[in-house]
Design an enzyme around this catalytic site. Structure first.
Site, PDB file in Angstrom:
ATOM      1  N   CYS A   9       0.821  -1.213   0.000  1.00 17.53           N
ATOM      2  CA  CYS A   9       0.000   0.000   0.000  1.00 17.53           C
ATOM      3  C   CYS A   9       0.858   1.269   0.000  1.00 17.53           C
ATOM      4  CB  CYS A   9      -0.961  -0.024   1.181  1.00 17.53           C
ATOM      5  SG  CYS A   9      -0.226  -0.550   2.747  1.00 17.53           S
TER       6      CYS A   9
HETATM    7  N1  NAP Z   1      -4.231  -4.142   4.948  1.00 12.83           N
HETATM    8  C1  NAP Z   1      -3.756  -3.489   3.893  1.00 12.83           C
HETATM    9  O1  NAP Z   1      -3.999  -2.284   3.720  1.00 12.83           O
HETATM   10  C2  NAP Z   1      -2.895  -4.211   2.883  1.00 12.83           C
HETATM   11  C3  NAP Z   1      -2.514  -3.510   1.732  1.00 12.83           C
HETATM   12  C4  NAP Z   1      -1.710  -4.153   0.780  1.00 12.83           C
HETATM   13  C5  NAP Z   1      -1.278  -5.439   0.999  1.00 12.83           C
HETATM   14  N2  NAP Z   1      -1.650  -6.083   2.146  1.00 12.83           N
HETATM   15  C6  NAP Z   1      -1.123  -7.437   2.332  1.00 12.83           C
HETATM   16  O2  NAP Z   1      -2.199  -8.359   2.225  1.00 12.83           O
HETATM   17  C7  NAP Z   1      -1.952  -9.466   3.085  1.00 12.83           C
HETATM   18  C8  NAP Z   1      -3.165  -9.621   4.022  1.00 12.83           C
HETATM   19  O3  NAP Z   1      -3.260  -8.420   4.769  1.00 12.83           O
HETATM   20  P1  NAP Z   1      -4.523  -8.089   5.668  1.00 12.83           P
HETATM   21  O4  NAP Z   1      -4.387  -6.664   6.040  1.00 12.83           O
HETATM   22  O5  NAP Z   1      -5.754  -8.568   5.023  1.00 12.83           O
HETATM   23  O6  NAP Z   1      -4.222  -9.004   6.951  1.00 12.83           O
HETATM   24  P2  NAP Z   1      -5.271  -9.611   7.995  1.00 12.83           P
HETATM   25  O7  NAP Z   1      -6.465  -8.759   8.063  1.00 12.83           O
HETATM   26  O8  NAP Z   1      -4.487  -9.868   9.236  1.00 12.83           O
HETATM   27  O9  NAP Z   1      -5.683 -11.017   7.330  1.00 12.83           O
HETATM   28  C9  NAP Z   1      -4.746 -12.045   7.187  1.00 12.83           C
HETATM   29  C10 NAP Z   1      -5.431 -13.281   6.628  1.00 12.83           C
HETATM   30  O10 NAP Z   1      -4.461 -14.340   6.548  1.00 12.83           O
HETATM   31  C11 NAP Z   1      -4.886 -15.445   7.362  1.00 12.83           C
HETATM   32  N3  NAP Z   1      -3.699 -16.025   7.976  1.00 12.83           N
HETATM   33  C12 NAP Z   1      -2.936 -15.492   8.942  1.00 12.83           C
HETATM   34  N4  NAP Z   1      -1.866 -16.268   9.188  1.00 12.83           N
HETATM   35  C13 NAP Z   1      -1.964 -17.330   8.346  1.00 12.83           C
HETATM   36  C14 NAP Z   1      -1.186 -18.489   8.120  1.00 12.83           C
HETATM   37  N5  NAP Z   1      -0.053 -18.709   8.800  1.00 12.83           N
HETATM   38  N6  NAP Z   1      -1.594 -19.367   7.189  1.00 12.83           N
HETATM   39  C15 NAP Z   1      -2.732 -19.163   6.490  1.00 12.83           C
HETATM   40  N7  NAP Z   1      -3.532 -18.090   6.678  1.00 12.83           N
HETATM   41  C16 NAP Z   1      -3.138 -17.177   7.580  1.00 12.83           C
HETATM   42  C17 NAP Z   1      -5.857 -14.851   8.346  1.00 12.83           C
HETATM   43  O11 NAP Z   1      -6.722 -15.865   8.781  1.00 12.83           O
HETATM   44  P3  NAP Z   1      -7.341 -15.919  10.266  1.00 12.83           P
HETATM   45  O12 NAP Z   1      -8.611 -15.126  10.203  1.00 12.83           O
HETATM   46  O13 NAP Z   1      -7.558 -17.361  10.481  1.00 12.83           O
HETATM   47  O14 NAP Z   1      -6.310 -15.322  11.184  1.00 12.83           O
HETATM   48  C18 NAP Z   1      -6.554 -13.812   7.485  1.00 12.83           C
HETATM   49  O15 NAP Z   1      -7.498 -14.417   6.621  1.00 12.83           O
HETATM   50  C19 NAP Z   1      -0.650  -9.172   3.834  1.00 12.83           C
HETATM   51  O16 NAP Z   1       0.439  -9.794   3.197  1.00 12.83           O
HETATM   52  C20 NAP Z   1      -0.530  -7.674   3.717  1.00 12.83           C
HETATM   53  O17 NAP Z   1       0.800  -7.224   3.779  1.00 12.83           O
HETATM   54  C21 NAP Z   1      -2.466  -5.520   3.085  1.00 12.83           C
END
Ligand code: NAP
Length: 374
Positions: A170
């Site tokens: 982001c």
């Molecule tokens: N948030 C942003 O603005 C943003 C922007 C760009 C890119 N990203 C990237 O997108 C990805 C997800 O981000 P997010 O913000 O959506 O994070 P998040 O809200 O913490 O969600 C993470 C997801 O991954 C699952 N998970 C966590 N640990 C895992 C594991 N060891 N094995 C399999 N599944 C697992 C979680 O499942 P549970 O519900 O079971 O914990 C949840 O579905 C990250 O790599 C982040 O850097 C995020």
């Protein structure tokens, strides 16, 4: 699991489509913020059918239990990975790279929203992310999913045997869109990026330092001494110079980027203010011409030249970025500002934009929502 009954593509899976067929997509990591945003946008996408949502230790869990705002999709989350033509992965760093080799088999299209396929040099993974990449042979062919910088490479994935997109971070999205026209012109002599993010940028996992009373009415600098996103900012700004045919010595400021992120008490949005010491004398007219030419025809980037400065509120909920560039005659610096919604242009929306290109679909399909204000 889909609420729609639509025919599966009968030709080569996930390749050039027409409106009569839908690409079967699955979202892995659907319980998180980026995963939820993918479902929100894909549910209205005219050329896809959501065939599965995957989450850890969840079986037949109604999506509405996890994301109440998505209840009306009628979808469930399951632990098994369904057969699909394309997979979106929204997992923490290191969690997707091990499974992508298998998922990508047979030319299935992979769009990874984490960092596991953003960096070209495998040595960057232990250095910036603390893990050894399990599939380094896939890094060279993966495409950095910022369409404004890599549109042709994304479109070339339509016919590629291995089709992996590493969707950008982001902060890098806001920063790169603010700076790319300067990098293409070889103007970045020295660079400091001062960026702010809403709290959803940190994901949905509960963390003590993200509790309401820790974040509210406070602004915090973090990632001091080298935030992970520096790696892709430096990689991609250097690539802009090469793409423009500039010598390696051009843009000396992109080799050691000074980047400081800040956490802001709001839900969504990123604003990146980039302070550039230009490598030669410039004026406002030249900068205006550079930005106008760079972003002419871009469906999701607007260059603003007057009125209030770019604000996160102007892009909230949309896949749009707004960019402003100013030459400060007194300090002889350039200030370039970019704003995005971190969960849309900074995550799910951008991933879908890249997917559209890699699947041979209209680039804007499913992404035509305007910003939500106030
Ligand atoms: N948030 C942003 O603005 C943003 C922007 C760009 C890119 N990203 C990237 O997108 C990805 C997800 O981000 P997010 O913000 O959506 O994070 P998040 O809200 O913490 O969600 C993470 C997801 O991954 C699952 N998970 C966590 N640990 C895992 C594991 N060891 N094995 C399999 N599944 C697992 C979680 O499942 P549970 O519900 O079971 O914990 C949840 O579905 C990250 O790599 C982040 O850097 C995020």
């Amino acid at each position: 699991v889909s609420a729609r009954a639509t025919p599966a593509p009968e030709t080569v899976a996930g390749r050039r489509q027409d409106s009569a067929t839908r690409i079967r997509v699955a979202v892995i990591g659907a319980s998180g913020y980026a995963g939820g945003e993918l479902v929100r946008l894909l549910a209205g996408h005219p050329f896809v059918e959501i065939v599965g949502l995957v989450g850890r230790e969840r079986d037949h869990v109604p999506l509405g239990d996890v994301h109440p705002h998505l209840d009306s999709t009628g979808l469930d989350i399951d632990s098994a990975t369904p057969a699909a033509d394309a997979y979106f992965l929204a997992l923490p760093h290191g969690a997707s790279s091990a499974r992508v080799a298998q998922l990508a088999d047979g030319g299935r299209l992979i769009v990874d929203l984490g960092p596991d396929f953003r960096l070209r040099d495998e040595a960057d993974y232990p250095r910036w992310y603390g893990f050894t990449h399990p599939a380094p042979d896939l890094l060279a062919g993966a495409v950095y999913g910022l369409p404004e910088l890599h549109r042709a490479e994304l479109a070339a994935l339509v016919d590629a045997p291995v089709r992996i997109v590493g969707a950008p971070g982001c902060y890098p999205t806001a920063t790169l869109l603010a700076l790319a026209p300067l990098a293409w012109a070889g103007l970045i002599g020295d660079l400091v990026v001062d960026a702010k993010s809403g709290v959803s940028g940190a994901g949905r996992e509960a963390k003590a330092d993200l509790m309401f009373d820790e974040v509210n009415e406070s602004v915090r600098a973090y990632g001091l001494g080298g935030h992970r996103h520096v790696a892709e900012i430096e990689q991609e700004l250097a690539a802009c110079g090469r793409a423009a045919g500039l010598p390696g010595a051009a843009n000396p400021g992109v080799r050691r980027v000074d980047f400081v992120p800040h956490l802001i008490p709001m839900d969504r949005g990123i604003l990146a203010t980039c302070h550039v010491r230009p490598s030669r004398a410039v004026d406002q007219a030249e900068l205006d011409a550079l930005y106008a030419a760079a972003y002419a025809g871009e469906p999701f980037v607007t260059v603003v030249s007057d009125g209030p400065g770019p604000a996160t509120k102007h892009v909230r909920g949309s896949n749009h970025a707004r960019v402003r560039v100013l030459h400060d005659e007194r300090t002889e610096r350039i200030v370039a500002i970019g704003v995005i919604d971190n969960l849309v242009k900074g995550a799910a929306g951008q991933a879908i934009q890249a997917f559209n290109l890699a699947a041979g679909l209209p680039e804007t399909a499913g992404l035509e929502q305007l910003a939500v204000v106030p």
